[in-house]
Design an enzyme around this catalytic site. Sequence first.
Site, short mmCIF file in Angstrom:
data_model
loop_
_atom_site.label_atom_id
_atom_site.label_comp_id
_atom_site.label_asym_id
_atom_site.label_seq_id
_atom_site.Cartn_x
_atom_site.Cartn_y
_atom_site.Cartn_z
N ASP A 680 0.67 -1.04 -0.25
CA ASP A 680 0.11 -0.09 -0.26
C ASP A 680 1.43 1.27 0.24
O ASP A 680 1.21 2.05 -0.92
CB ASP A 680 -1.13 0.26 1.13
CG ASP A 680 -1.47 1.30 1.15
OD1 ASP A 680 -2.04 1.41 0.81
OD2 ASP A 680 -1.64 1.86 2.15
N LYS A 684 1.91 4.07 -3.12
CA LYS A 684 1.57 5.61 -2.42
C LYS A 684 2.85 6.26 -3.25
O LYS A 684 2.39 7.09 -4.07
CB LYS A 684 0.99 5.67 -1.15
CG LYS A 684 -0.38 5.90 -0.54
CD LYS A 684 -0.21 5.51 0.48
CE LYS A 684 -1.38 5.66 1.07
NZ LYS A 684 -2.07 5.14 2.09
#
Length: 824
Positions: A680, A684
């Site tokens: 995750d 980003k």
Amino acid sequence: MAWVVHKFGGTSVADADCFRRVAQLVAARAGDNLAVVVSAMRGVTDQLLGLVERAAQGVALGAEIEELRTRYLGTVIELLPAPSAAVLREQFEKDIESIESVLKALSLVRSASHRSRDLVSGFGEIWSARLLTALLQSMASVRVPVQFVNARDILIIDSGEMGPIVVWDESRRRCRQIIGEKFSGIAVITGFIASSREGLPSTLGRNGSDYSASIFGALLDAAEVEIWTDVDGVMSGDPRRVPEAKVIGAMSYNEAMELAYFGAKVIHPQTMAPAVAQNIPLRIRNTFNPDHPGTTITAAAPARETIVKGVSAIDGVAVINLEGAGMIGVPGTADRLFGALREAAVSVMLISQGSSEHSICFAVREDAADTARRVVERAFAVELEQGQVQRVEVTHDCAILAVVGDGMAGLPGSAGRFFRTLGNAGINVRAIAQGASERNISAVIAGKDMTRGLRAVHSSFYLSAKTVSIGIIGPGSVGSVLIEQIAAASERLRSQFNLDLRVRGIASSRKMCLGPSRIDLAGWRKELERGEPADIERFVEHVQTDYLPHTVLIDCTASQDVANRYAGWLERGIHVITPNKRAHSGPAAYYHELKRIARSGNTHFLYEATVGAGLPVINTLKDLVVTGDDIERISGIFSGTLAYLFNVFDGTQPFSEIVREARARGYTEPDPRDDLSGMDVARKAVILAREAGLDIELDQLDVESLVPEKLAKASVDEFLERLADFDAPMAERVARARAEHKVLRYVADVDVRGRSARVRLDTFGADHPFANISLTDNIVQFVTRRYSANPLIVRGPGAGPDVTAAGIFADLLRLCSMLSGNED
Ligand code: ASP
Ligand code: MG
């Protein structure tokens, strides 16, 4: 006290209930000097005219007369006390006798004169007026005298070529005699009928009762004429084509005239003339919705409500173009052209000629197109043969689209807006006409584009530029909070910023609900529960409608499938807002394609919430880039979960225990490996890298996963149980860090200069900003040319439905301000 005239049309007096309703409306206004003009009961005029036609063909008409009798006397008996019902019945039977004798004569000669038509067709109004008079007289609430007035005793007309001509002097004299001088109370007047100078029965022509009302308004010097009908007023567009059409509150005679021509059939222009001549306001009102204020039509509409009053169209139009170098500078061409058309009785709807005089084009009704072409070809036969006129070209299946409004006069930009809107809707304009009054701008377009054109033009003049049709996909924890936030703010946004946010669709993976105008957000969960099976194509089809100016889809899922659709949406002019990282962190080619489509199509693609939830990370970075700063390095803590774990983990408690506790409190994903794997955070990092201009793919990142390899495939329970086996190396790392007065932090580090990015567990000295965050804070540090010695830092809560939804909402509002900037 000045007179007020009220007119009730055929639908307003269609049956007993209708009469009662009308009587109540009149009684509520009862007083001196009230004139009530009534039409025949709906359909009766047609029936009476039918009798005349069929009698002239020799058909026997007993049954049809019986039908009229049953309907009328049935209504009379239902409404009136027996004695007055008996009087009306007697009068009716006498009328029927006269009608029958006329019909008999007609069937003998097998022809019908217009006099006989006028005589027979006028009884409908007489019956209505008699009935209403008696009904009002029978009402206790009506305390003034009520008088039946047969308009044939007052209204004298000549028949002119363009319709009836009122003989004002004589009519005025009689009006004063019969109503004006000696009477005060309610005068119930028959609409539609009149007399000739010779005293013979005449009528004002079909739908003539409105005209009667306006004439009586003039005869009585009325303060106002109210036309009661079955619609709320004159609409800004045909509601069957333009669902957003609204009632126009006030307009000028001229505007009403223009709109009437373009099919706003509420009032006929001729009707208005007597009122216009005496400056009497006309008001259109709804018998079936009397609380609605309706439309007021006066000489000059008060302060401009909107620049444009209505948008209207006529289809079934053909455009004829006459082209030839031989016409340039030759006087008389137009005269010959239109002279020939006049001779053939072809009516021209629109004319346009460029000042080069190389061509002249005009529009006619489709059914006159062939005649018009023939006439023109004949008139220019010689020129055609000699090549001075090259051709006469006919384009079929066109429509004329017009905007009407006094407010356009002298106001720059209204034509601009009209044509820009058509252009944006992909509609080609074939010919244009604007009169010097600037009250009407007309464009000839293809007939198939008419509805779309009407809607687009209507919305651009009528709806706020900031009316937005919204579809929300994925009403999960973030999506549902977003819906609540929009619901809570929408009233304030509307009143303060003229912003109309319409959530018109909500779709989960299973179900969806669609609202025609909007979904009532107070009950959206129930709506969705009751909704239909999810079908994303249909969903998008619904949310993007051509009568609302802007569409935005908000993707609150984490789905790759949904993300793959963005390109298609942007391509069809739909704006996209998303916290879903999939599109931006997937293949760079897709990311660039999305950006390219958005740029070229003038659609917007906003994704602030993909990084740091509601924190201004993406927008800060974009601002740095567009203002010309050079981004050197972006680093930070981008996972609320991992931020929390390492804030707590200081060696006093095993790491596995902290993970288990965090999971129990809902701070991690259901499977904590989704957080611990670092993917995750890596996504980003990719998004930020790309935003900073560094083209990088997810699999090029150096990612340190905190999931022990041996547990990668285990079940969630097994993972949680066996994680303790791996506590030792973590404990060792934290101890080593502590010995150096440092802390552990899971960070992403994008080295834009060095064209690399990594994600890992690192150590930071106690005074480093990354060491000083609390709970689930995110932090991002930008090192740039301008912010070099002392980097720019954004820090704050970076996870949780509330702040994430607020980040999406902020994108939505940003979008709205960009959109209104685009308009005017
Ligand atoms: N009854 C007449 C007609 O139907 C007049 C009117 O209703 O306005 O034409
Ligand atoms: Mg009518």
